[in-house]
Design a protein around this motif. Structure first.
Motif, PDB file in Angstrom:
ATOM      1  N   THR A 251       0.828  -1.208   0.000  1.00  5.72           N
ATOM      2  CA  THR A 251       0.000   0.000   0.000  1.00  5.72           C
ATOM      3  C   THR A 251       0.861   1.257   0.000  1.00  5.72           C
ATOM      4  OG1 THR A 251      -1.742  -1.145   1.211  1.00  5.72           O
ATOM      5  CG2 THR A 251      -1.791   1.258   1.251  1.00  5.72           C
ATOM      6  N   ALA A 252       0.551   2.178  -0.908  1.00  4.38           N
ATOM      7  CA  ALA A 252       1.264   3.448  -0.958  1.00  4.38           C
ATOM      8  C   ALA A 252       0.861   4.308   0.239  1.00  4.38           C
ATOM      9  CB  ALA A 252       0.954   4.180  -2.259  1.00  4.38           C
ATOM     10  N   VAL A 253       1.840   4.668   1.071  1.00  4.79           N
ATOM     11  CA  VAL A 253       1.560   5.467   2.267  1.00  4.79           C
ATOM     12  C   VAL A 253       2.096   6.889   2.147  1.00  4.79           C
ATOM     13  CG1 VAL A 253       1.467   3.452   3.773  1.00  4.79           C
ATOM     14  CG2 VAL A 253       3.663   4.599   3.407  1.00  4.79           C
ATOM     15  N   ALA A 254       2.873   7.158   1.113  1.00  8.36           N
ATOM     16  CA  ALA A 254       3.377   8.503   0.850  1.00  8.36           C
ATOM     17  C   ALA A 254       3.806   8.562  -0.606  1.00  8.36           C
ATOM     18  CB  ALA A 254       4.555   8.841   1.767  1.00  8.36           C
ATOM     19  N   VAL A 255       3.750   9.753  -1.188  1.00 11.29           N
ATOM     20  CA  VAL A 255       4.179   9.925  -2.571  1.00 11.29           C
ATOM     21  C   VAL A 255       4.659  11.349  -2.767  1.00 11.29           C
ATOM     22  CG1 VAL A 255       1.831  10.495  -3.347  1.00 11.29           C
ATOM     23  CG2 VAL A 255       3.512   9.661  -5.006  1.00 11.29           C
ATOM     24  N   GLU A 256       5.696  11.520  -3.571  1.00  3.34           N
ATOM     25  CA  GLU A 256       6.206  12.855  -3.872  1.00  3.34           C
ATOM     26  C   GLU A 256       6.779  12.864  -5.285  1.00  3.34           C
ATOM     27  OE1 GLU A 256      10.601  13.260  -2.240  1.00  3.34           O
ATOM     28  OE2 GLU A 256       9.262  12.550  -0.647  1.00  3.34           O
ATOM     29  N   PRO A 257       6.722  14.018  -5.950  1.00  2.00           N
ATOM     30  CA  PRO A 257       7.295  14.102  -7.294  1.00  2.00           C
ATOM     31  C   PRO A 257       8.804  13.900  -7.241  1.00  2.00           C
ATOM     32  CG  PRO A 257       5.858  15.976  -6.820  1.00  2.00           C
ATOM     33  CD  PRO A 257       6.111  15.289  -5.516  1.00  2.00           C
ATOM     34  N   ALA A 258       9.351  13.346  -8.290  1.00  2.00           N
ATOM     35  CA  ALA A 258      10.795  13.170  -8.432  1.00  2.00           C
ATOM     36  C   ALA A 258      11.142  13.312  -9.905  1.00  2.00           C
ATOM     37  CB  ALA A 258      11.232  11.810  -7.900  1.00  2.00           C
ATOM     38  N   GLU A 259      12.398  13.575 -10.207  1.00  2.00           N
ATOM     39  CA  GLU A 259      12.810  13.734 -11.597  1.00  2.00           C
ATOM     40  C   GLU A 259      12.455  12.477 -12.389  1.00  2.00           C
ATOM     41  OE1 GLU A 259      16.829  14.706 -14.247  1.00  2.00           O
ATOM     42  OE2 GLU A 259      16.925  14.620 -12.045  1.00  2.00           O
ATOM     43  N   GLY A 260      11.679  12.649 -13.440  1.00  2.00           N
ATOM     44  CA  GLY A 260      11.305  11.533 -14.287  1.00  2.00           C
ATOM     45  C   GLY A 260      10.156  10.704 -13.776  1.00  2.00           C
ATOM     46  N   GLY A 261       9.523  11.132 -12.670  1.00  2.00           N
ATOM     47  CA  GLY A 261       8.405  10.339 -12.160  1.00  2.00           C
ATOM     48  C   GLY A 261       8.073  10.661 -10.721  1.00  2.00           C
ATOM     49  N   ALA A 262       8.086   9.638  -9.880  1.00  4.41           N
ATOM     50  CA  ALA A 262       7.675   9.817  -8.488  1.00  4.41           C
ATOM     51  C   ALA A 262       8.457   8.881  -7.586  1.00  4.41           C
ATOM     52  CB  ALA A 262       6.179   9.517  -8.344  1.00  4.41           C
ATOM     53  N   ILE A 263       8.519   9.268  -6.319  1.00  4.82           N
ATOM     54  CA  ILE A 263       8.991   8.373  -5.272  1.00  4.82           C
ATOM     55  C   ILE A 263       7.809   8.109  -4.358  1.00  4.82           C
ATOM     56  CG2 ILE A 263      10.498   8.105  -3.252  1.00  4.82           C
ATOM     57  CD1 ILE A 263      12.545   9.869  -4.677  1.00  4.82           C
ATOM     58  N   PHE A 264       7.425   6.845  -4.243  1.00  5.42           N
ATOM     59  CA  PHE A 264       6.338   6.500  -3.332  1.00  5.42           C
ATOM     60  C   PHE A 264       6.856   5.550  -2.266  1.00  5.42           C
ATOM     61  CE2 PHE A 264       6.150   3.232  -6.607  1.00  5.42           C
ATOM     62  CZ  PHE A 264       5.883   2.061  -5.904  1.00  5.42           C
ATOM     63  N   ALA A 265       6.229   5.588  -1.108  1.00  5.91           N
ATOM     64  CA  ALA A 265       6.664   4.763   0.011  1.00  5.91           C
ATOM     65  C   ALA A 265       5.610   3.722   0.336  1.00  5.91           C
ATOM     66  CB  ALA A 265       6.943   5.630   1.236  1.00  5.91           C
ATOM     67  N   VAL A 266       6.076   2.538   0.731  1.00  4.10           N
ATOM     68  CA  VAL A 266       5.197   1.447   1.175  1.00  4.10           C
ATOM     69  C   VAL A 266       5.737   0.908   2.488  1.00  4.10           C
ATOM     70  CG1 VAL A 266       4.500   0.816  -1.166  1.00  4.10           C
ATOM     71  CG2 VAL A 266       6.505  -0.280  -0.136  1.00  4.10           C
ATOM     72  N   ASP A 267       4.857   0.340   3.286  1.00  2.00           N
ATOM     73  CA  ASP A 267       5.262  -0.295   4.536  1.00  2.00           C
ATOM     74  C   ASP A 267       5.139  -1.805   4.392  1.00  2.00           C
ATOM     75  OD1 ASP A 267       5.789   2.102   5.760  1.00  2.00           O
ATOM     76  OD2 ASP A 267       3.878   2.213   6.835  1.00  2.00           O
ATOM     77  N   ALA A 268       6.156  -2.525   4.853  1.00  2.00           N
ATOM     78  CA  ALA A 268       6.139  -3.988   4.838  1.00  2.00           C
ATOM     79  C   ALA A 268       6.212  -4.492   6.269  1.00  2.00           C
ATOM     80  CB  ALA A 268       7.309  -4.531   4.022  1.00  2.00           C
ATOM     81  N   ALA A 269       5.208  -5.283   6.670  1.00  2.00           N
ATOM     82  CA  ALA A 269       5.149  -5.815   8.021  1.00  2.00           C
ATOM     83  C   ALA A 269       6.036  -7.049   8.153  1.00  2.00           C
ATOM     84  CB  ALA A 269       3.705  -6.152   8.384  1.00  2.00           C
ATOM     85  N   ALA A 270       6.146  -7.540   9.392  1.00  2.00           N
ATOM     86  CA  ALA A 270       7.072  -8.630   9.697  1.00  2.00           C
ATOM     87  C   ALA A 270       6.827  -9.860   8.839  1.00  2.00           C
ATOM     88  CB  ALA A 270       6.968  -8.977  11.178  1.00  2.00           C
ATOM     89  N   GLU A 271       5.558 -10.233   8.641  1.00  2.00           N
ATOM     90  CA  GLU A 271       5.269 -11.450   7.869  1.00  2.00           C
ATOM     91  C   GLU A 271       5.708 -11.307   6.431  1.00  2.00           C
ATOM     92  OE1 GLU A 271       1.958 -14.785   6.975  1.00  2.00           O
ATOM     93  OE2 GLU A 271       2.191 -13.816   8.904  1.00  2.00           O
ATOM     94  N   THR A 272       5.487 -10.144   5.829  1.00  2.00           N
ATOM     95  CA  THR A 272       5.918  -9.904   4.450  1.00  2.00           C
ATOM     96  C   THR A 272       7.432  -9.970   4.356  1.00  2.00           C
ATOM     97  OG1 THR A 272       3.991  -8.510   4.005  1.00  2.00           O
ATOM     98  CG2 THR A 272       5.881  -8.252   2.539  1.00  2.00           C
ATOM     99  N   LEU A 273       8.118  -9.383   5.323  1.00  2.00           N
ATOM    100  CA  LEU A 273       9.580  -9.389   5.320  1.00  2.00           C
ATOM    101  C   LEU A 273      10.132 -10.801   5.445  1.00  2.00           C
ATOM    102  CD1 LEU A 273      10.180  -6.323   7.665  1.00  2.00           C
ATOM    103  CD2 LEU A 273      10.498  -6.383   5.183  1.00  2.00           C
ATOM    104  N   ALA A 274       9.449 -11.644   6.212  1.00  3.11           N
ATOM    105  CA  ALA A 274       9.938 -12.996   6.475  1.00  3.11           C
ATOM    106  C   ALA A 274       9.595 -13.983   5.368  1.00  3.11           C
ATOM    107  CB  ALA A 274       9.387 -13.500   7.803  1.00  3.11           C
ATOM    108  N   ARG A 275       8.469 -13.778   4.685  1.00  2.00           N
ATOM    109  CA  ARG A 275       7.960 -14.800   3.762  1.00  2.00           C
ATOM    110  C   ARG A 275       8.165 -14.460   2.287  1.00  2.00           C
ATOM    111  NH1 ARG A 275       4.349 -18.362   6.409  1.00  2.00           N
ATOM    112  NH2 ARG A 275       3.324 -18.811   4.423  1.00  2.00           N
ATOM    113  N   THR A 276       8.700 -13.276   1.996  1.00  3.14           N
ATOM    114  CA  THR A 276       8.941 -12.871   0.616  1.00  3.14           C
ATOM    115  C   THR A 276      10.380 -12.364   0.496  1.00  3.14           C
ATOM    116  OG1 THR A 276       8.344 -10.516   0.842  1.00  3.14           O
ATOM    117  CG2 THR A 276       6.528 -12.085   0.550  1.00  3.14           C
ATOM    118  N   THR A 277      10.749 -11.911  -0.694  1.00  3.09           N
ATOM    119  CA  THR A 277      12.102 -11.365  -0.877  1.00  3.09           C
ATOM    120  C   THR A 277      12.223  -9.921  -0.393  1.00  3.09           C
ATOM    121  OG1 THR A 277      11.621 -10.611  -3.132  1.00  3.09           O
ATOM    122  CG2 THR A 277      12.496 -12.843  -2.887  1.00  3.09           C
ATOM    123  N   VAL A 278      11.110  -9.323   0.041  1.00  2.18           N
ATOM    124  CA  VAL A 278      11.146  -7.913   0.460  1.00  2.18           C
ATOM    125  C   VAL A 278      12.182  -7.691   1.556  1.00  2.18           C
ATOM    126  CG1 VAL A 278       9.806  -6.019   1.448  1.00  2.18           C
ATOM    127  CG2 VAL A 278       8.745  -7.546  -0.214  1.00  2.18           C
ATOM    128  N   GLY A 279      12.320  -8.661   2.466  1.00  2.00           N
ATOM    129  CA  GLY A 279      13.275  -8.509   3.565  1.00  2.00           C
ATOM    130  C   GLY A 279      14.716  -8.430   3.110  1.00  2.00           C
TER     131      GLY A 279
END
Length: 213
Positions: free
Chosen positions: A49-77
């Motif tokens: 889920t996008a929790v923040a977004v700001e313009p950046a050169e050539g597009g945008a920088i958006f932020a997402v939050d990853a909880a413990a289960e996502t970090l442990a069970r996927t490559t996100v960690g």
């Protein structure tokens, strides 16, 4: 809901937090005005889920939050600043369904055990690449030849299956516009099995449990 058709390749720009909750800022080519807070974006498979977004050169920088289960069970960690990830915006009613129905809920991690070039004959437009992967044991039954599978957010057709091993073929275009061109033997990828296969197996199990009637 997604289709597994990658629409951008983003780069991890900044990471904060810890193993309980980690915030990842992702640089993309998306128009910042098109990303609403709370929007779902598939990030190399996991729906975040996008929790923040700001313009950046050539597009945008958006932020997402990853909880413990996502970090442990996927490559996100394992993502670090500079890691490139496949991105897809959520499906809208009326959009073309060019891949297959993908939920963004990762089932497990598949490991690449081999990569080989597959060249054509006269008039060849470039080498495709065949990847052979090992699925986690409990998920292997959901992967069928000519069926669909989602790997790192990419909808692919299964070319062959042998036990817990399966293969997929990547054409030059897909290698170029996704992170697949960077993938090597030993890499682990986020795996989501086909939604229809999962429900079919569950129905079969339910019938077996209740017996004939």
């Amino acid at each position: 809901m997604f289709t597994g058709l990658v629409s951008d390749v983003g780069t991890i720009h900044e990471i904060s937090g810890d193993d309980r909750l980690r915030r990842l800022a992702i640089r993309s080519h998306y128009d910042p005005a098109s990303i609403a807070l709370g929007a779902s974006i598939a990030c190399s498979g996991p729906c975040l889920t996008a929790v923040a977004v700001e313009p950046a050169e050539g597009g945008a920088i958006f932020a997402v939050d990853a909880a413990a289960e996502t970090l442990a069970r996927t490559t996100v960690g394992s993502w670090r600043v500079g890691t490139r990830i496949n991105l897809e915006r959520s499906l809208r009613i009326g959009d073309e369904l060019g891949g297959h129905l993908v939920t963004g809920h990762v089932d497990g991690l598949a490991e690449i055990v081999a990569r080989e070039s597959v060249t054509g004959g006269e008039g060849d437009l470039g080498a495709s690449e065949r990847f052979t992967l090992r699925a986690p044991g409990p998920l292997a039954k959901f992967i069928a030849e000519k069926g669909s599978v989602c790997l790192d957010g990419t909808s692919l057709t299964v070319n062959g299956v042998a036990g817990d091993l399966f293969s997929v073929l990547l054409i030059p275009h897909t290698l170029l516009v996704t992170t697949w061109g960077e993938r090597r033997q030993g890499d682990r990828l986020n795996l989501e099995v086909d939604l229809i296969a999962r429900y079919a197996a569950r129905l079969s199990e339910a019938r077996t449990a209740t017996g004939p009637g």
